[in-house]
Design a protein around this motif. Structure first.
Motif, PDB file in Angstrom:
ATOM      1  N   THR A  97       0.801  -1.225   0.000  1.00  0.00           N
ATOM      2  CA  THR A  97       0.000   0.000   0.000  1.00  0.00           C
ATOM      3  C   THR A  97       0.834   1.277   0.000  1.00  0.00           C
ATOM      4  O   THR A  97       0.331   2.346  -0.324  1.00  0.00           O
ATOM      5  CB  THR A  97      -0.938   0.019   1.221  1.00  0.00           C
ATOM      6  OG1 THR A  97      -0.142  -0.026   2.418  1.00  0.00           O
ATOM      7  CG2 THR A  97      -1.874  -1.176   1.211  1.00  0.00           C
TER       8      THR A  97
ATOM      9  N   HIS B 228       6.127   2.866  -2.905  1.00  0.00           N
ATOM     10  CA  HIS B 228       7.187   3.782  -3.347  1.00  0.00           C
ATOM     11  C   HIS B 228       8.182   4.046  -2.216  1.00  0.00           C
ATOM     12  O   HIS B 228       9.401   3.960  -2.404  1.00  0.00           O
ATOM     13  CB  HIS B 228       6.578   5.091  -3.832  1.00  0.00           C
ATOM     14  CG  HIS B 228       7.595   6.076  -4.346  1.00  0.00           C
ATOM     15  ND1 HIS B 228       8.226   5.909  -5.555  1.00  0.00           N
ATOM     16  CD2 HIS B 228       8.099   7.214  -3.794  1.00  0.00           C
ATOM     17  CE1 HIS B 228       9.077   6.902  -5.742  1.00  0.00           C
ATOM     18  NE2 HIS B 228       9.020   7.713  -4.692  1.00  0.00           N
TER      19      HIS B 228
ATOM     20  N   GLU C  90      -9.046   1.034 -12.966  1.00  0.00           N
ATOM     21  CA  GLU C  90      -7.606   1.262 -12.900  1.00  0.00           C
ATOM     22  C   GLU C  90      -6.887   0.516 -14.025  1.00  0.00           C
ATOM     23  O   GLU C  90      -5.917   1.022 -14.594  1.00  0.00           O
ATOM     24  CB  GLU C  90      -7.072   0.818 -11.536  1.00  0.00           C
ATOM     25  CG  GLU C  90      -7.516   1.719 -10.398  1.00  0.00           C
ATOM     26  CD  GLU C  90      -7.103   1.182  -9.043  1.00  0.00           C
ATOM     27  OE1 GLU C  90      -6.658   0.008  -8.971  1.00  0.00           O
ATOM     28  OE2 GLU C  90      -7.223   1.919  -8.045  1.00  0.00           O
TER      29      GLU C  90
ATOM     30  N   THR D   1      -7.435   2.545 -17.167  1.00  0.00           N
ATOM     31  CA  THR D   1      -6.560   3.715 -17.173  1.00  0.00           C
ATOM     32  C   THR D   1      -5.146   3.314 -17.561  1.00  0.00           C
ATOM     33  O   THR D   1      -4.481   3.987 -18.355  1.00  0.00           O
ATOM     34  CB  THR D   1      -6.544   4.382 -15.786  1.00  0.00           C
ATOM     35  OG1 THR D   1      -7.866   4.828 -15.465  1.00  0.00           O
ATOM     36  CG2 THR D   1      -5.591   5.573 -15.762  1.00  0.00           C
ATOM     37  N   LEU D   2      -4.691   2.201 -17.016  1.00  0.00           N
ATOM     38  CA  LEU D   2      -3.350   1.704 -17.334  1.00  0.00           C
ATOM     39  C   LEU D   2      -3.227   1.399 -18.816  1.00  0.00           C
ATOM     40  O   LEU D   2      -2.243   1.783 -19.464  1.00  0.00           O
ATOM     41  CB  LEU D   2      -3.057   0.455 -16.504  1.00  0.00           C
ATOM     42  CG  LEU D   2      -1.694  -0.228 -16.741  1.00  0.00           C
ATOM     43  CD1 LEU D   2      -0.559   0.698 -16.311  1.00  0.00           C
ATOM     44  CD2 LEU D   2      -1.629  -1.545 -15.972  1.00  0.00           C
TER      45      LEU D   2
ATOM     46  N   ASP E  95      -0.165  -4.068  -8.452  1.00  0.00           N
ATOM     47  CA  ASP E  95      -1.408  -3.344  -8.717  1.00  0.00           C
ATOM     48  C   ASP E  95      -1.194  -2.543  -9.995  1.00  0.00           C
ATOM     49  O   ASP E  95      -0.065  -2.430 -10.479  1.00  0.00           O
ATOM     50  CB  ASP E  95      -1.785  -2.435  -7.538  1.00  0.00           C
ATOM     51  CG  ASP E  95      -0.690  -1.454  -7.161  1.00  0.00           C
ATOM     52  OD1 ASP E  95      -0.167  -0.768  -8.058  1.00  0.00           O
ATOM     53  OD2 ASP E  95      -0.351  -1.365  -5.965  1.00  0.00           O
ATOM     54  N   PRO E  96      -2.255  -1.993 -10.577  1.00  0.00           N
ATOM     55  CA  PRO E  96      -2.083  -1.243 -11.832  1.00  0.00           C
ATOM     56  C   PRO E  96      -1.056  -0.124 -11.737  1.00  0.00           C
ATOM     57  O   PRO E  96      -0.285   0.109 -12.674  1.00  0.00           O
ATOM     58  CB  PRO E  96      -3.493  -0.709 -12.107  1.00  0.00           C
ATOM     59  CG  PRO E  96      -4.394  -1.738 -11.502  1.00  0.00           C
ATOM     60  CD  PRO E  96      -3.688  -2.162 -10.234  1.00  0.00           C
ATOM     61  N   GLY E  97      -1.025   0.572 -10.611  1.00  0.00           N
ATOM     62  CA  GLY E  97      -0.045   1.637 -10.451  1.00  0.00           C
ATOM     63  C   GLY E  97       1.377   1.104 -10.449  1.00  0.00           C
ATOM     64  O   GLY E  97       2.284   1.694 -11.044  1.00  0.00           O
ATOM     65  N   HIS E  98       1.568  -0.015  -9.779  1.00  0.00           N
ATOM     66  CA  HIS E  98       2.882  -0.664  -9.730  1.00  0.00           C
ATOM     67  C   HIS E  98       3.352  -1.058 -11.126  1.00  0.00           C
ATOM     68  O   HIS E  98       4.530  -0.937 -11.448  1.00  0.00           O
ATOM     69  CB  HIS E  98       2.780  -1.895  -8.820  1.00  0.00           C
ATOM     70  CG  HIS E  98       3.821  -2.938  -9.040  1.00  0.00           C
ATOM     71  ND1 HIS E  98       5.122  -2.807  -8.632  1.00  0.00           N
ATOM     72  CD2 HIS E  98       3.744  -4.158  -9.641  1.00  0.00           C
ATOM     73  CE1 HIS E  98       5.801  -3.893  -8.951  1.00  0.00           C
ATOM     74  NE2 HIS E  98       5.000  -4.723  -9.561  1.00  0.00           N
TER      75      HIS E  98
ATOM     76  N   THR F 164       2.792   0.365 -13.931  1.00  0.00           N
ATOM     77  CA  THR F 164       3.074   1.483 -14.830  1.00  0.00           C
ATOM     78  C   THR F 164       4.562   1.619 -15.113  1.00  0.00           C
ATOM     79  O   THR F 164       4.975   1.802 -16.264  1.00  0.00           O
ATOM     80  CB  THR F 164       2.540   2.797 -14.225  1.00  0.00           C
ATOM     81  OG1 THR F 164       1.138   2.682 -13.986  1.00  0.00           O
ATOM     82  CG2 THR F 164       2.788   3.959 -15.167  1.00  0.00           C
ATOM     83  N   THR F 165       5.390   1.537 -14.063  1.00  0.00           N
ATOM     84  CA  THR F 165       6.838   1.675 -14.236  1.00  0.00           C
ATOM     85  C   THR F 165       7.386   0.601 -15.160  1.00  0.00           C
ATOM     86  O   THR F 165       8.178   0.881 -16.073  1.00  0.00           O
ATOM     87  CB  THR F 165       7.553   1.603 -12.875  1.00  0.00           C
ATOM     88  OG1 THR F 165       7.151   2.717 -12.085  1.00  0.00           O
ATOM     89  CG2 THR F 165       9.069   1.636 -13.052  1.00  0.00           C
TER      90      THR F 165
ATOM     91  N   ARG G 256       6.223   1.112 -18.778  1.00  0.00           N
ATOM     92  CA  ARG G 256       6.898   2.261 -19.378  1.00  0.00           C
ATOM     93  C   ARG G 256       8.297   1.860 -19.852  1.00  0.00           C
ATOM     94  O   ARG G 256       8.694   2.137 -20.997  1.00  0.00           O
ATOM     95  CB  ARG G 256       6.996   3.410 -18.378  1.00  0.00           C
ATOM     96  CG  ARG G 256       7.711   4.651 -18.936  1.00  0.00           C
ATOM     97  CD  ARG G 256       7.778   5.761 -17.920  1.00  0.00           C
ATOM     98  NE  ARG G 256       6.450   6.265 -17.594  1.00  0.00           N
ATOM     99  CZ  ARG G 256       5.885   6.163 -16.392  1.00  0.00           C
ATOM    100  NH1 ARG G 256       6.540   5.547 -15.416  1.00  0.00           N
ATOM    101  NH2 ARG G 256       4.689   6.639 -16.174  1.00  0.00           N
TER     102      ARG G 256
END
Length: 236
Positions: free
Chosen positions: A47, A50, A122, A125-126, A211-214, A216-217, A220
């Motif tokens: 959670t 970063h 999410e 969005t990804l 998770d989707p945010g994870h 992203t890196t 990319r």
């Protein structure tokens, strides 16, 4: 990449892929706080990833089910021979995924429909961020929700597949294929696992507890490596 400052700017990615190089940039695999184990018990590696991966890399790397990354080779190009039924009843031929980075993820259908909907949003969005290079396949599986909710799911952005069994005798063929690649009997169902297959279909990464945010890196960096595109190009 390290010479260009990637270690500090993309720390988690570099820690996974280039840990030897990052040591020269003064990054250590040792925790920087004695409070790391307690924070990990409270799921902070997931959670608050970063900060935790900067302050507690040793603890987070060794925490079961949290951001565990494994890689398996695909030697025969067999990934593109697969096919699977979507939630709308149509068949997705994996040949259509060729020349794209493919992400497969298990999505729990929960009693709280809003949480389920939020996770799908999410994912959309990804995928929108990498619309030219990535295709996402979401495999719903019932945990505490209603199986009928799976059939009602739809999206114009990602591929929503039919409800899938991840383990047991009725394991979905795609997940049976992934189990063989990673030589495992059962997959974790407490956390999502993102499987990322490269555009040539010759290796797959397993991101457990992501998770989707994870993701992203990783998407990319992978898009830059495989397609030589800068940020503005893979966004359209």
């Amino acid at each position: 990449m390290a010479m260009n400052g990637a270690c500090p700017s993309e720390y988690e990615y570099m820690l996974r892929y280039c840990s030897g190089t990052c040591k020269e940039d003064a990054f250590s695999m040792l925790d920087k706080s004695e409070k790391c184990p307690e924070a990990a018990k409270n799921h902070q590696c997931l959670t608050n990833s970063h900060n935790m991966w900067r302050e507690c890399p040793e603890t987070c790397k060794n925490t079961k089910g949290i951001r565990k990354l494994e890689v398996a080779r695909i030697y025969d190009g067999s990934f593109f021979d697969l096919e699977a039924k979507k939630a709308d009843g149509s068949i997705l031929d994996f040949q259509d995924l060729d020349n794209h980075i493919t992400v497969l993820v298990n999505v729990a259908i929960l009693q709280d429909a809003n949480k389920t909907k939020k996770f799908f949003e999410e994912l959309e969005t990804l995928n929108t961020m990498f619309v030219r290079t990535v295709k996402i396949l979401a495999f719903p599986f019932e945990v505490t929700g209603n199986a009928e909710e799976c059939k009602a799911l739809s999206s114009d952005i990602i591929h929503i597949m039919e409800e899938a069994q991840l383990n047991g005798p009725d394991t979905h063929p795609v997940y049976r294929y992934l189990k063989k690649l990673f030589n495992v009997t059962d997959f974790e169902t407490l956390f999502p696992t993102f499987f990322m297959v490269n555009s040539e279909g010759n290796y797959v990464e397993s991101h457990q507890g992501g998770d989707p945010g994870h993701m992203t890196t990783f998407l990319r960096q992978r898009s830059k490596m495989e397609f030589d595109l800068d940020n503005k190009h893979y966004l359209v």
